[in-house]
Design a protein around this motif. Sequence first.
Motif, PDB file in Angstrom:
ATOM      1  N   ASN A   2       0.942  -1.142  -0.057  1.00  0.00           N
ATOM      2  CA  ASN A   2       0.010   0.158  -0.106  1.00  0.00           C
ATOM      3  C   ASN A   2       0.871   1.077   0.140  1.00  0.00           C
ATOM      4  OD1 ASN A   2      -2.454  -1.400  -0.002  1.00  0.00           O
ATOM      5  ND2 ASN A   2      -2.666  -1.371   2.120  1.00  0.00           N
ATOM      6  N   LYS A   3       1.996   1.299   0.764  1.00  0.00           N
ATOM      7  CA  LYS A   3       2.856   2.217   0.708  1.00  0.00           C
ATOM      8  C   LYS A   3       3.517   2.493  -0.586  1.00  0.00           C
ATOM      9  CE  LYS A   3       4.884   5.350   3.346  1.00  0.00           C
ATOM     10  NZ  LYS A   3       4.101   6.799   4.232  1.00  0.00           N
TER      11      LYS A   3
ATOM     12  N   GLN B 187       0.932   4.223  -2.864  1.00  0.00           N
ATOM     13  CA  GLN B 187       0.773   5.454  -2.495  1.00  0.00           C
ATOM     14  C   GLN B 187       1.954   6.426  -3.164  1.00  0.00           C
ATOM     15  OE1 GLN B 187       0.251   6.117   1.738  1.00  0.00           O
ATOM     16  NE2 GLN B 187       0.629   8.391   1.757  1.00  0.00           N
TER      17      GLN B 187
END
Length: 494
Positions: free
Chosen positions: A199-200, A203
């Motif tokens: 997810n990082k 992002q």
Amino acid sequence: MSAEILINVTPQECRVALTDNGALEEILVERNAHQGIVGNIYNGRVSRVLPGMEAAFIDIGLGKAAFLHASDLSFRNKDLLSGDSPDEDLAPRKINQILQEGSQVMVQVVKEPLGTKGARLTTYATIPSRYLVLMPDTSTIGVSSKIESDAERQRLKQLVIQIREEEGHQFGFIVRTVAEGITEAALRSDMRFLHRVWNKVQQRASQSKTIAQLYSDLPLAKRILRDVVSEDIKKILVDSRETVLALTEFCHTYIPELETKIEHYPGERPIFDLHGVEDDIQKALKRKVQLKSGGYLIIDQTEAMTTIDVNTGGYVGHRNLEETIFKTNLEAAQGIAKQVRLRNLGGIIILDFIDMQTEDHKAQVISAMERLLVKDPAKTAVSGVSSLGLVEMTRKRTRESLLQTLCEPCEMCEGRGFVKTAVTVCYEIFREISREARQFDAKELLVLASQEVVDLFLDEESESLAELQEFIGKPIRFQVEALYTQEQFDVVLI
């Protein structure tokens, strides 16, 4: 004795030695000024598309553009760049229909830049943790083939499927070898950690409009604990107190079962000297490897392949010639398996065993090679004996060999491994003097050369030198240049 990991840390580099019963099995080097990039994920820019090769060059911020083949393009990037949904029934599109110059694409490095070649890329990203490897571009669940129990493999696979459904996503995973016997709680913790990391990465990718690094793998010392350490490792010795604290904290969070195995080595004598690792590294840089029986190996690395030649040397055996050759080849197989891993040889490797007449002996040597290579963490494949008596093998190459890491091509011989003899250079100077004397008018000629070449002129070639001086009608003087190699010389007109 037992298996140990020795970690030597200095401000300039980190070196890790894997030993088994006191013998060095593998050496890994990571220099702070040139850290490895395999596993790193980048937001890259397409710099050139090559439709004829079905490939593209991607700028990821390194000095040399990296290489991406069409077969390494995932649907995630096809969606990102084309706006179409993937359809397996459709014929595959050409790479220039998917990528355009100037487009941005998320890529991961799968092979370090080697020699003149740039890094090799894929868009099928993978992120490893202790027990699992996340594969965001597929929903496949795989289990390491090194877990032999079918029941355990099935248990782990069902656990991952169950946890994945409960966590509410459909990412693919590979269950690593060290997960054998692990609990549901540990797998769930690993999966959640990988989900947060991905997810990082996404992002950062959505926020980045330029070339940028989105994810980097762990530094060498931590990576070793995550990937290599198993129950066989009895001790992890580290000669840096700061690194011990960092590794202890890392293990406390992610690998608690290893925390008690980490020890600080406070001795004044260097840790690699104490365990004989420095001597083994120096031996691993030489062409010749001595075998206990008296035979030896000759290892030559080139850009295309590595060749390993087996010789009986001083071994004469006790029975007949065929038995002597067979015993030497069996011992050589053991030495080759060790050297291939220790030197991190990759790509195509040609093994020139001593010719055997018996088919059974040939089969036993090949079988021994395959058995000895099982412990090697890199993927290997061995073919049978060819009609020319050669054995071909391949070993997956992801980073530079030990020789490429620690050495560079010799300026004196320009990487050939040989230098011209003093006699050859002497005759080249004779020819150069003849050319210069014909083209230019000079009172005398001065030859600048190495000590060996000048000595040859004044001794064995003195008669030829006198004849040349008489022929050109000009005196020839010599001057020794201590910094010149044997091949270097200059003819100066005075």
